[in-house]
Motif scaffolding. Sequence first.
Motif, short mmCIF file in Angstrom:
data_model
loop_
_atom_site.label_atom_id
_atom_site.label_comp_id
_atom_site.label_asym_id
_atom_site.label_seq_id
_atom_site.Cartn_x
_atom_site.Cartn_y
_atom_site.Cartn_z
N GLU A 144 0.66 -1.67 -0.39
CA GLU A 144 0.36 0.43 0.29
C GLU A 144 0.55 1.00 -0.60
N LYS A 181 3.68 1.81 -1.58
CA LYS A 181 4.50 1.93 -2.99
C LYS A 181 3.33 2.88 -3.84
N THR A 182 1.94 3.82 -3.63
CA THR A 182 1.63 4.71 -4.56
C THR A 182 1.62 6.19 -3.30
N LYS A 183 1.94 5.71 -1.82
CA LYS A 183 2.26 7.32 -1.27
C LYS A 183 3.88 7.50 -0.72
N GLU A 184 3.82 8.98 -0.71
CA GLU A 184 5.44 9.11 -0.19
C GLU A 184 5.98 9.53 0.98
#
Length: 186
Positions: A110, A112-115
């Motif tokens: 999860e 992967k799409t976060k900063e």
Amino acid sequence: MLEIRWHSRAGQGAVTGAKGLADVIAGIGKEVQAFATYGSAKRGATMAAFDRFDDSPILNHEKYMEPDYVLVIDPGLTFIADIFENEKPTTKYIITTHLTKDELIAKKPELKTKEVYIVDCIKISLDTLGKPIPNAPMLGAFIKISNILGIEEFKSAFKKVLGKKLPQQVIDANMFAIQRAYDEVK
């Protein structure tokens, strides 16, 4: 308003870190809040601490927030706590881990799409303070990522906060931990 949520276990210094950060930010003229929520009141229990900073009076006194930053100072909580609760698309995550960022993302897809930023606050605190109390290193990482203050300005102000309670040797160790995390966060 800037909102920060800390995930930790009781005894790791998240409340002290949140309150210390609030003291420093109040010193530059901002309105601040720092508070915590606890499950069980025993050492090692999961807990969360919170900060809010704004130029105007803060009227919201609820724990609900949409954090700009999530600081995870216990590595295991990345996997068992809901670190994504009420996140915004722009929420930044600073996570204590000995893993590389790729290894962490492989274990927690999860992210992967976060900063996401990583730093090994446990190792830094053991090396500098001799104890696994990762709040000071996390503050150094936060200062670097948020750029809310310069590192020297922060350390100078935080020394005054710590000076109320601690001997000089412990203050110096905390300054080294803060600087090291500032330098090592990726």
